[in-house]
Design a protein around this motif. Structure first.
Motif, PDB file in Angstrom:
ATOM      1  N   ALA A 164     -21.652 -12.676   3.645  1.00 15.85           N
ATOM      2  CA  ALA A 164     -20.321 -12.493   3.067  1.00 15.85           C
ATOM      3  C   ALA A 164     -20.174 -11.087   2.477  1.00 15.85           C
ATOM      4  CB  ALA A 164     -20.063 -13.541   2.001  1.00 15.85           C
ATOM      5  N   ALA A 165     -21.218 -10.593   1.798  1.00 14.80           N
ATOM      6  CA  ALA A 165     -21.152  -9.275   1.189  1.00 14.80           C
ATOM      7  C   ALA A 165     -20.952  -8.183   2.233  1.00 14.80           C
ATOM      8  CB  ALA A 165     -22.423  -9.000   0.388  1.00 14.80           C
ATOM      9  N   ILE A 166     -21.696  -8.273   3.321  1.00 17.43           N
ATOM     10  CA  ILE A 166     -21.603  -7.257   4.372  1.00 17.43           C
ATOM     11  C   ILE A 166     -20.245  -7.288   5.045  1.00 17.43           C
ATOM     12  CG2 ILE A 166     -22.567  -6.535   6.591  1.00 17.43           C
ATOM     13  CD1 ILE A 166     -25.252  -7.853   5.557  1.00 17.43           C
ATOM     14  N   ILE A 167     -19.775  -8.484   5.399  1.00 19.82           N
ATOM     15  CA  ILE A 167     -18.486  -8.613   6.083  1.00 19.82           C
ATOM     16  C   ILE A 167     -17.346  -8.195   5.148  1.00 19.82           C
ATOM     17  CG2 ILE A 167     -16.851 -10.253   7.092  1.00 19.82           C
ATOM     18  CD1 ILE A 167     -19.233 -11.833   8.123  1.00 19.82           C
ATOM     19  N   ALA A 168     -17.419  -8.570   3.874  1.00 20.19           N
ATOM     20  CA  ALA A 168     -16.333  -8.247   2.929  1.00 20.19           C
ATOM     21  C   ALA A 168     -16.194  -6.744   2.757  1.00 20.19           C
ATOM     22  CB  ALA A 168     -16.596  -8.924   1.596  1.00 20.19           C
ATOM     23  N   VAL A 169     -17.312  -6.035   2.647  1.00 18.62           N
ATOM     24  CA  VAL A 169     -17.244  -4.569   2.510  1.00 18.62           C
ATOM     25  C   VAL A 169     -16.639  -3.963   3.762  1.00 18.62           C
ATOM     26  CG1 VAL A 169     -18.618  -2.459   2.364  1.00 18.62           C
ATOM     27  CG2 VAL A 169     -19.124  -4.382   0.853  1.00 18.62           C
ATOM     28  N   TRP A 170     -17.108  -4.403   4.916  1.00 23.68           N
ATOM     29  CA  TRP A 170     -16.577  -3.854   6.182  1.00 23.68           C
ATOM     30  C   TRP A 170     -15.094  -4.180   6.320  1.00 23.68           C
ATOM     31  CZ3 TRP A 170     -14.343  -6.233  10.402  1.00 23.68           C
ATOM     32  CH2 TRP A 170     -14.120  -5.403  11.513  1.00 23.68           C
ATOM     33  N   ALA A 171     -14.694  -5.395   5.979  1.00 26.86           N
ATOM     34  CA  ALA A 171     -13.308  -5.820   6.159  1.00 26.86           C
ATOM     35  C   ALA A 171     -12.358  -5.119   5.186  1.00 26.86           C
ATOM     36  CB  ALA A 171     -13.203  -7.327   5.975  1.00 26.86           C
ATOM     37  N   ASN A 201     -11.327  -0.786 -13.524  1.00 31.40           N
ATOM     38  CA  ASN A 201     -11.337   0.615 -13.081  1.00 31.40           C
ATOM     39  C   ASN A 201     -10.849   0.788 -11.648  1.00 31.40           C
ATOM     40  OD1 ASN A 201     -12.503   1.528 -15.537  1.00 31.40           O
ATOM     41  ND2 ASN A 201     -14.526   0.884 -14.826  1.00 31.40           N
ATOM     42  N   TYR A 202     -10.514  -0.308 -10.960  1.00 28.34           N
ATOM     43  CA  TYR A 202     -10.146  -0.228  -9.553  1.00 28.34           C
ATOM     44  C   TYR A 202      -8.702  -0.684  -9.342  1.00 28.34           C
ATOM     45  CZ  TYR A 202     -15.151   0.224  -9.381  1.00 28.34           C
ATOM     46  OH  TYR A 202     -16.424   0.651  -9.616  1.00 28.34           O
ATOM     47  N   HIS A 203      -8.083  -0.173  -8.300  1.00 31.36           N
ATOM     48  CA  HIS A 203      -6.686  -0.500  -8.010  1.00 31.36           C
ATOM     49  C   HIS A 203      -6.522  -1.937  -7.553  1.00 31.36           C
ATOM     50  CE1 HIS A 203      -6.322   4.070  -7.208  1.00 31.36           C
ATOM     51  NE2 HIS A 203      -5.929   3.798  -8.432  1.00 31.36           N
ATOM     52  N   ALA A 204      -7.490  -2.423  -6.788  1.00 32.70           N
ATOM     53  CA  ALA A 204      -7.437  -3.801  -6.283  1.00 32.70           C
ATOM     54  C   ALA A 204      -8.777  -4.463  -6.554  1.00 32.70           C
ATOM     55  CB  ALA A 204      -7.130  -3.813  -4.787  1.00 32.70           C
ATOM     56  N   ILE A 261      -7.012 -16.659   2.929  1.00 35.74           N
ATOM     57  CA  ILE A 261      -7.775 -15.673   3.699  1.00 35.74           C
ATOM     58  C   ILE A 261      -7.319 -14.261   3.344  1.00 35.74           C
ATOM     59  CG2 ILE A 261      -8.305 -14.830   6.018  1.00 35.74           C
ATOM     60  CD1 ILE A 261      -8.018 -17.679   7.023  1.00 35.74           C
ATOM     61  N   PHE A 262      -8.288 -13.379   3.133  1.00 37.06           N
ATOM     62  CA  PHE A 262      -8.032 -11.990   2.792  1.00 37.06           C
ATOM     63  C   PHE A 262      -7.338 -11.268   3.935  1.00 37.06           C
ATOM     64  CE2 PHE A 262      -9.880  -7.669   3.407  1.00 37.06           C
ATOM     65  CZ  PHE A 262      -9.136  -7.018   2.439  1.00 37.06           C
ATOM     66  N   SER A 263      -6.329 -10.436   3.602  1.00 37.53           N
ATOM     67  CA  SER A 263      -5.596  -9.655   4.598  1.00 37.53           C
ATOM     68  C   SER A 263      -5.928  -8.178   4.442  1.00 37.53           C
ATOM     69  CB  SER A 263      -4.094  -9.865   4.448  1.00 37.53           C
ATOM     70  OG  SER A 263      -3.381  -8.955   5.269  1.00 37.53           O
ATOM     71  N   GLN A 264      -6.722  -7.658   5.367  1.00 40.55           N
ATOM     72  CA  GLN A 264      -7.053  -6.236   5.346  1.00 40.55           C
ATOM     73  C   GLN A 264      -5.801  -5.380   5.531  1.00 40.55           C
ATOM     74  OE1 GLN A 264      -8.985  -4.453   8.812  1.00 40.55           O
ATOM     75  NE2 GLN A 264     -10.542  -3.579   7.461  1.00 40.55           N
ATOM     76  N   GLU A 265      -4.925  -5.808   6.428  1.00 41.41           N
ATOM     77  CA  GLU A 265      -3.715  -5.044   6.708  1.00 41.41           C
ATOM     78  C   GLU A 265      -2.848  -4.906   5.461  1.00 41.41           C
ATOM     79  OE1 GLU A 265       0.106  -5.107   9.807  1.00 41.41           O
ATOM     80  OE2 GLU A 265      -1.317  -6.763   9.745  1.00 41.41           O
ATOM     81  N   ARG A 266      -2.708  -5.993   4.721  1.00 32.94           N
ATOM     82  CA  ARG A 266      -1.878  -5.954   3.513  1.00 32.94           C
ATOM     83  C   ARG A 266      -2.469  -4.996   2.483  1.00 32.94           C
ATOM     84  NH1 ARG A 266      -0.814 -11.702   1.237  1.00 32.94           N
ATOM     85  NH2 ARG A 266       0.076 -11.839   3.339  1.00 32.94           N
ATOM     86  N   LEU A 267      -3.796  -5.002   2.341  1.00 38.06           N
ATOM     87  CA  LEU A 267      -4.441  -4.117   1.376  1.00 38.06           C
ATOM     88  C   LEU A 267      -4.240  -2.659   1.759  1.00 38.06           C
ATOM     89  CD1 LEU A 267      -6.337  -3.867  -1.126  1.00 38.06           C
ATOM     90  CD2 LEU A 267      -8.240  -3.791   0.497  1.00 38.06           C
ATOM     91  N   HIS A 268      -4.456  -2.324   3.018  1.00 33.52           N
ATOM     92  CA  HIS A 268      -4.320  -0.940   3.457  1.00 33.52           C
ATOM     93  C   HIS A 268      -2.867  -0.472   3.392  1.00 33.52           C
ATOM     94  CE1 HIS A 268      -8.370   0.219   5.100  1.00 33.52           C
ATOM     95  NE2 HIS A 268      -8.552  -1.062   4.857  1.00 33.52           N
TER      96      HIS A 268
END
Length: 232
Positions: free
Chosen positions: A224-231, A159-162, A172-179
């Motif tokens: 990890a859960a808190i940082i992942a949501v914020w990131a 149900n989600y785009h990503a 490593i996850f890239s916030q910039e790439r996602l946004h």
């Protein structure tokens, strides 16, 4: 002076405007010791909020005057669903509190292969989420879902785009790439104490979830859960 915030099922067009919720009245009168003439901020769960002046307290209600109504524009651009493995009660409560402050839209507890604790008090988690939303200035309270299986969680991710499946050792996850991708919604998967089973990681990949990490350090699940949501 910072005004106290209250989130509820408000209709700001009603006249006279009254609050009848017992818990909210008790908080206003006894915990915060508010009185006639004091102003508060009321939030209607639909991104509308109002500055209201308390006119009087009665035994079963409070009457307020709505001074102004505005839109809450603080909600994150990307709607985030947190699929978090069920943790020990106090750790999961911390996740709910901090993920709410970080802007999560909904939280879905997940039973994984290494899940140890299964009992969660949904009513208490909802109360924690509401208080955290009020404290952090949000216009909505995240939904706390019922506990589901890992298999159902993977199905729900469609149900989600990503879809981000966090696992130490992955790229490593890239916030910039996602946004920059224009994504409007994302699911975030966080494993239990002890991490994901290899079969669960493989299942995530089969369901086209992107396996990523938060870096080289080994984090506790709640961290990890808190940082992942914020990131995100």
């Amino acid at each position: 002076m910072r005004l106290h915030r209250f989130i509820g099922d408000f209709d700001f067009t009603k006249k006279p405007f009254q609050i009848t919720d017992e818990a909210m009245l008790n908080q206003m009168k006894n915990d915060l010791r508010l009185k006639a003439g004091d102003s508060v901020i009321l939030v209607d769960r639909s991104l509308n909020e109002a500055v209201a002046e308390i006119k009087e307290f009665k035994s079963s209600f409070a009457e307020l005057r709505i001074a102004s109504v505005m839109k809450n524009e603080k909600e994150p651009e990307i709607e985030i669903a947190l699929y978090c493995a069920v943790l020990k009660q106090e750790n999961f409560e911390l996740v709910v509190q901090k993920a709410t402050e970080a802007g999560v839209k909904e939280i879905i507890p997940v039973i994984t292969h290494r899940t140890v604790k299964l009992a969660l008090r949904k009513d208490r988690l909802e109360k924690i989420a509401k208080e955290a939303a009020e404290q952090s200035g949000r216009g909505k309270v995240p939904e706390i879902n019922e506990v589901i299986s890992f298999e159902d969680a993977l199905k729900g991710a469609k149900n989600y785009h990503a879809n981000l499946f966090f696992h130490p050792g992955a790229p490593i996850f890239s916030q910039e790439r996602l946004h920059n991708s224009g994504t409007k919604s994302a699911s975030v998967f966080i494993g239990p104490e002890g991490g994901w089973e290899e079969s669960e990681i493989e299942a995530a990949r089969r369901h086209d979830l992107k396996v990523v990490s938060l870096g080289g350090l080994t984090l506790r699940s709640e961290t990890a859960a808190i940082i992942a949501v914020w990131a995100t």
